[in-house]
Design a protein around this motif. Structure first.
Motif, PDB file in Angstrom:
ATOM      1  N   SER A  65      66.598  56.762 -17.032  1.00 23.06           N
ATOM      2  CA  SER A  65      67.118  57.367 -15.803  1.00 23.06           C
ATOM      3  C   SER A  65      67.794  58.703 -16.102  1.00 23.06           C
ATOM      4  O   SER A  65      67.743  59.628 -15.299  1.00 23.06           O
ATOM      5  CB  SER A  65      68.073  56.416 -15.081  1.00 23.06           C
ATOM      6  OG  SER A  65      69.217  56.182 -15.862  1.00 23.06           O
ATOM      7  N   ILE A 122      67.878  68.234   2.326  1.00 24.68           N
ATOM      8  CA  ILE A 122      69.268  67.854   2.078  1.00 24.68           C
ATOM      9  C   ILE A 122      70.160  68.652   3.021  1.00 24.68           C
ATOM     10  O   ILE A 122      69.700  69.594   3.680  1.00 24.68           O
ATOM     11  CB  ILE A 122      69.686  68.115   0.613  1.00 24.68           C
ATOM     12  CG1 ILE A 122      69.504  69.590   0.242  1.00 24.68           C
ATOM     13  CG2 ILE A 122      68.922  67.194  -0.338  1.00 24.68           C
ATOM     14  CD1 ILE A 122      69.993  69.966  -1.132  1.00 24.68           C
ATOM     15  N   LYS A 171      82.172  69.399   0.799  1.00 24.40           N
ATOM     16  CA  LYS A 171      82.350  68.940  -0.584  1.00 24.40           C
ATOM     17  C   LYS A 171      81.539  69.802  -1.554  1.00 24.40           C
ATOM     18  O   LYS A 171      82.047  70.230  -2.591  1.00 24.40           O
ATOM     19  CB  LYS A 171      81.929  67.477  -0.692  1.00 24.40           C
ATOM     20  CG  LYS A 171      81.951  66.923  -2.086  1.00 24.40           C
ATOM     21  CD  LYS A 171      81.375  65.517  -2.117  1.00 24.40           C
ATOM     22  CE  LYS A 171      80.989  65.135  -3.518  1.00 24.40           C
ATOM     23  NZ  LYS A 171      79.971  64.109  -3.574  1.00 24.40           N
ATOM     24  N   GLU A 172      80.287  70.048  -1.237  1.00 26.55           N
ATOM     25  CA  GLU A 172      79.442  70.851  -2.124  1.00 26.55           C
ATOM     26  C   GLU A 172      79.888  72.315  -2.139  1.00 26.55           C
ATOM     27  O   GLU A 172      79.957  72.948  -3.191  1.00 26.55           O
ATOM     28  CB  GLU A 172      77.970  70.764  -1.717  1.00 26.55           C
ATOM     29  CG  GLU A 172      77.311  69.454  -2.067  1.00 26.55           C
ATOM     30  CD  GLU A 172      77.507  68.391  -1.004  1.00 26.55           C
ATOM     31  OE1 GLU A 172      77.708  68.723   0.181  1.00 26.55           O
ATOM     32  OE2 GLU A 172      77.464  67.196  -1.374  1.00 26.55           O
ATOM     33  N   SER A 231      69.084  62.225  -5.892  1.00 27.27           N
ATOM     34  CA  SER A 231      69.130  60.878  -6.490  1.00 27.27           C
ATOM     35  C   SER A 231      69.854  59.887  -5.589  1.00 27.27           C
ATOM     36  O   SER A 231      69.661  58.685  -5.715  1.00 27.27           O
ATOM     37  CB  SER A 231      69.780  60.917  -7.864  1.00 27.27           C
ATOM     38  OG  SER A 231      71.168  61.131  -7.761  1.00 27.27           O
ATOM     39  N   GLU A 232      70.691  60.384  -4.684  1.00 25.84           N
ATOM     40  CA  GLU A 232      71.438  59.518  -3.790  1.00 25.84           C
ATOM     41  C   GLU A 232      70.608  59.051  -2.607  1.00 25.84           C
ATOM     42  O   GLU A 232      70.997  58.144  -1.900  1.00 25.84           O
ATOM     43  CB  GLU A 232      72.706  60.229  -3.291  1.00 25.84           C
ATOM     44  CG  GLU A 232      73.716  60.455  -4.390  1.00 25.84           C
ATOM     45  CD  GLU A 232      74.864  61.347  -3.971  1.00 25.84           C
ATOM     46  OE1 GLU A 232      74.842  61.869  -2.831  1.00 25.84           O
ATOM     47  OE2 GLU A 232      75.778  61.533  -4.783  1.00 25.84           O
ATOM     48  N   ASP A 233      69.490  59.709  -2.366  1.00 22.98           N
ATOM     49  CA  ASP A 233      68.633  59.318  -1.229  1.00 22.98           C
ATOM     50  C   ASP A 233      67.848  58.074  -1.504  1.00 22.98           C
ATOM     51  O   ASP A 233      67.582  57.581  -2.475  1.00 22.98           O
ATOM     52  CB  ASP A 233      67.667  60.444  -0.884  1.00 22.98           C
ATOM     53  CG  ASP A 233      68.383  61.570  -0.155  1.00 22.98           C
ATOM     54  OD1 ASP A 233      69.485  61.333   0.360  1.00 22.98           O
ATOM     55  OD2 ASP A 233      67.815  62.663  -0.101  1.00 22.98           O
ATOM     56  N   ALA A 260      66.808  62.287 -14.567  1.00 20.23           N
ATOM     57  CA  ALA A 260      67.825  63.150 -13.941  1.00 20.23           C
ATOM     58  C   ALA A 260      67.773  64.546 -14.553  1.00 20.23           C
ATOM     59  O   ALA A 260      67.836  65.548 -13.830  1.00 20.23           O
ATOM     60  CB  ALA A 260      69.207  62.544 -14.101  1.00 20.23           C
ATOM     61  N   GLN A 290      71.680  65.698  -7.919  1.00 15.49           N
ATOM     62  CA  GLN A 290      72.499  64.541  -7.595  1.00 15.49           C
ATOM     63  C   GLN A 290      72.288  64.112  -6.147  1.00 15.49           C
ATOM     64  O   GLN A 290      72.175  62.909  -5.859  1.00 15.49           O
ATOM     65  CB  GLN A 290      73.980  64.844  -7.826  1.00 15.49           C
ATOM     66  CG  GLN A 290      74.880  63.671  -7.522  1.00 15.49           C
ATOM     67  CD  GLN A 290      76.351  63.984  -7.783  1.00 15.49           C
ATOM     68  OE1 GLN A 290      76.706  65.099  -8.156  1.00 15.49           O
ATOM     69  NE2 GLN A 290      77.179  63.010  -7.604  1.00 15.49           N
ATOM     70  N   MET A 291      72.207  65.062  -5.241  1.00 15.51           N
ATOM     71  CA  MET A 291      71.968  64.737  -3.835  1.00 15.51           C
ATOM     72  C   MET A 291      70.606  64.054  -3.662  1.00 15.51           C
ATOM     73  O   MET A 291      70.473  63.118  -2.879  1.00 15.51           O
ATOM     74  CB  MET A 291      72.047  65.998  -2.963  1.00 15.51           C
ATOM     75  CG  MET A 291      73.445  66.582  -2.886  1.00 15.51           C
ATOM     76  SD  MET A 291      73.506  68.162  -2.029  1.00 15.51           S
ATOM     77  CE  MET A 291      73.435  67.574  -0.311  1.00 15.51           C
TER      78      MET A 291
END
Length: 94
Positions: free
Chosen positions: A3, A65, A70-71, A92-94, A7, A89-90
């Protein structure tokens, strides 16, 4: 471990696309890659808020996205390497 490799590959892919966008739309030289940690506003005065807004819009449209406070408040948002990490990172969160 796998993983992490995935990434890293995603970060690298995003980074290449950001570099391409900067080169195509803002005529930033291709040797820019060696300056990965430069703040966008330090690139020979290249970027102002308008240009950075355009880059963020293009990334939002490309990757589906939505950047939020925050970003935008993250200091990493303002360099190629940091922005690549944030986008990866965004994704991978989906």
């Amino acid at each position: 471990m796998e993983s992490r490799n995935r990434a890293d590959a995603t970060v690298e892919k995003v980074r290449k696309e950001i570099e391409g966008l900067l080169h195509d739309r803002f005529d930033v030289s291709e040797d820019f890659a060696s300056r990965e940690n430069d703040n966008f506003f330090g690139l020979q005065g290249l970027f102002g808020p308008r240009e950075l807004t355009y880059v963020s819009y293009m990334l939002e449209a490309r990757y589906g996205i939505q950047f939020n406070k925050k970003e935008y408040d993250d200091p990493k948002f303002y360099s190629i390497s940091g922005l690549s990490e944030i986008v990866a990172q965004m994704l991978s969160e989906d």
